[in-house]
Scaffold this motif. Sequence first.
Motif, PDB file in Angstrom:
ATOM      1  N   UNK A   1       1.025  -1.350  -0.012  1.00  0.00           N
ATOM      2  CA  UNK A   1       0.130  -0.031  -0.078  1.00  0.00           C
ATOM      3  C   UNK A   1       0.770   1.347   0.063  1.00  0.00           C
ATOM      4  N   UNK A   2       0.623   2.149  -0.957  1.00  0.00           N
ATOM      5  CA  UNK A   2       1.194   3.598  -0.921  1.00  0.00           C
ATOM      6  C   UNK A   2       2.472   3.395  -1.302  1.00  0.00           C
ATOM      7  N   UNK A   3       3.154   2.101  -1.452  1.00  0.00           N
ATOM      8  CA  UNK A   3       4.776   2.187  -1.814  1.00  0.00           C
ATOM      9  C   UNK A   3       4.920   2.130  -3.021  1.00  0.00           C
ATOM     10  N   UNK A   4       5.996   2.714  -3.696  1.00  0.00           N
ATOM     11  CA  UNK A   4       6.770   2.818  -5.001  1.00  0.00           C
ATOM     12  C   UNK A   4       7.788   1.989  -5.105  1.00  0.00           C
TER      13      UNK A   4
ATOM     14  N   UNK B   1      -7.083   4.773  -4.036  1.00  0.00           N
ATOM     15  CA  UNK B   1      -7.010   5.502  -2.824  1.00  0.00           C
ATOM     16  C   UNK B   1      -6.210   6.563  -3.309  1.00  0.00           C
ATOM     17  N   UNK B   2      -6.591   8.026  -2.824  1.00  0.00           N
ATOM     18  CA  UNK B   2      -5.541   9.231  -3.240  1.00  0.00           C
ATOM     19  C   UNK B   2      -6.117   9.853  -4.528  1.00  0.00           C
TER      20      UNK B   2
ATOM     21  N   UNK C   1     -11.603   5.719  -3.299  1.00  0.00           N
ATOM     22  CA  UNK C   1     -10.997   5.580  -1.899  1.00  0.00           C
ATOM     23  C   UNK C   1     -10.961   4.314  -1.488  1.00  0.00           C
ATOM     24  N   UNK C   2     -11.338   3.245  -2.080  1.00  0.00           N
ATOM     25  CA  UNK C   2     -11.588   1.765  -1.739  1.00  0.00           C
ATOM     26  C   UNK C   2      -9.962   1.450  -2.094  1.00  0.00           C
TER      27      UNK C   2
ATOM     28  N   UNK D   1      -7.499  -1.635  -2.701  1.00  0.00           N
ATOM     29  CA  UNK D   1      -7.846  -2.729  -3.440  1.00  0.00           C
ATOM     30  C   UNK D   1      -6.319  -3.179  -3.911  1.00  0.00           C
ATOM     31  N   UNK D   2      -5.845  -4.672  -3.174  1.00  0.00           N
ATOM     32  CA  UNK D   2      -4.453  -4.843  -3.457  1.00  0.00           C
ATOM     33  C   UNK D   2      -4.223  -5.202  -4.691  1.00  0.00           C
ATOM     34  N   UNK D   3      -5.165  -5.936  -5.688  1.00  0.00           N
ATOM     35  CA  UNK D   3      -5.053  -6.546  -6.803  1.00  0.00           C
ATOM     36  C   UNK D   3      -4.829  -5.427  -7.969  1.00  0.00           C
ATOM     37  N   UNK D   4      -5.182  -4.036  -7.378  1.00  0.00           N
ATOM     38  CA  UNK D   4      -4.868  -3.119  -8.194  1.00  0.00           C
ATOM     39  C   UNK D   4      -3.637  -2.323  -8.399  1.00  0.00           C
ATOM     40  N   UNK D   5      -2.983  -2.752  -7.297  1.00  0.00           N
ATOM     41  CA  UNK D   5      -1.509  -1.981  -6.824  1.00  0.00           C
ATOM     42  C   UNK D   5      -0.469  -2.803  -7.512  1.00  0.00           C
ATOM     43  N   UNK D   6      -0.064  -2.518  -8.894  1.00  0.00           N
ATOM     44  CA  UNK D   6       0.410  -3.524  -9.573  1.00  0.00           C
ATOM     45  C   UNK D   6       1.386  -2.944 -10.553  1.00  0.00           C
ATOM     46  N   UNK D   7       2.598  -3.702 -11.197  1.00  0.00           N
ATOM     47  CA  UNK D   7       2.992  -3.178 -12.398  1.00  0.00           C
ATOM     48  C   UNK D   7       2.841  -4.453 -13.278  1.00  0.00           C
ATOM     49  N   UNK D   8       2.496  -4.268 -14.698  1.00  0.00           N
ATOM     50  CA  UNK D   8       2.386  -5.320 -15.530  1.00  0.00           C
ATOM     51  C   UNK D   8       3.681  -5.210 -16.512  1.00  0.00           C
ATOM     52  N   UNK D   9       4.375  -6.239 -16.616  1.00  0.00           N
ATOM     53  CA  UNK D   9       5.420  -6.287 -17.721  1.00  0.00           C
ATOM     54  C   UNK D   9       5.261  -7.368 -18.688  1.00  0.00           C
ATOM     55  N   UNK D  10       5.235  -6.740 -19.959  1.00  0.00           N
ATOM     56  CA  UNK D  10       4.732  -7.378 -20.994  1.00  0.00           C
ATOM     57  C   UNK D  10       6.123  -7.667 -21.681  1.00  0.00           C
TER      58      UNK D  10
END
Length: 198
Positions: free
Chosen positions: A99-102, A137-138, A184-185, A187-196
Amino acid sequence: MSPLVIPVVAAVVILIGHLSPTPERVILLPDADGQVGQLVVRSATSQQVLDKAYAASEIDASGNIAVRSEDAASVQARYGTLLDARPARPVSFTLYFATASAQELTPESIPVLEQLKAAIVSRPAPEITVIGHTDRVGSLEDNDTLSLKRAQAVRDMLEASGIPATMEVAGRGEREPLVPTADEIAEAANRRVEINLR
């Protein structure tokens, strides 16, 4: 004879407009999962539908199409060198962030990162697209910045591992959620990076 060997899942139409005195051959291959689509082969005088793995059409100089069947072994024996020269299929990997981490990957993402590195190293000239995402969130602006920082962090992790590759990096913010939520909800699944990887 100039073969046309095609792995197809969706329906495709092949038009044979220029017929040579040497018969043209078209073979329908299954995809990596064994699935087979449909291939329509047309000449000036006839048409055939191929819809089974290793179905083959041979088109003669008159435009007649003869349908026959091959098998995996005969296709490999005849066209193995050609098939081996195909580029590797594109693959995708997803890394999740705290959460909130880059910078902080979730524990389940660590082995995925190692799989990604191995896949990149196995390709002679990999092209990589790295796309960062956030949950809702944010603010939109903060999430745009965070998503780009996540994508850049993954690029930096790969470069720090000595992986020489062309990488495109982008951030999509909260615009492309895996799991749609209200604003503002978390959701862990949305905090992602997709690599193609291509």
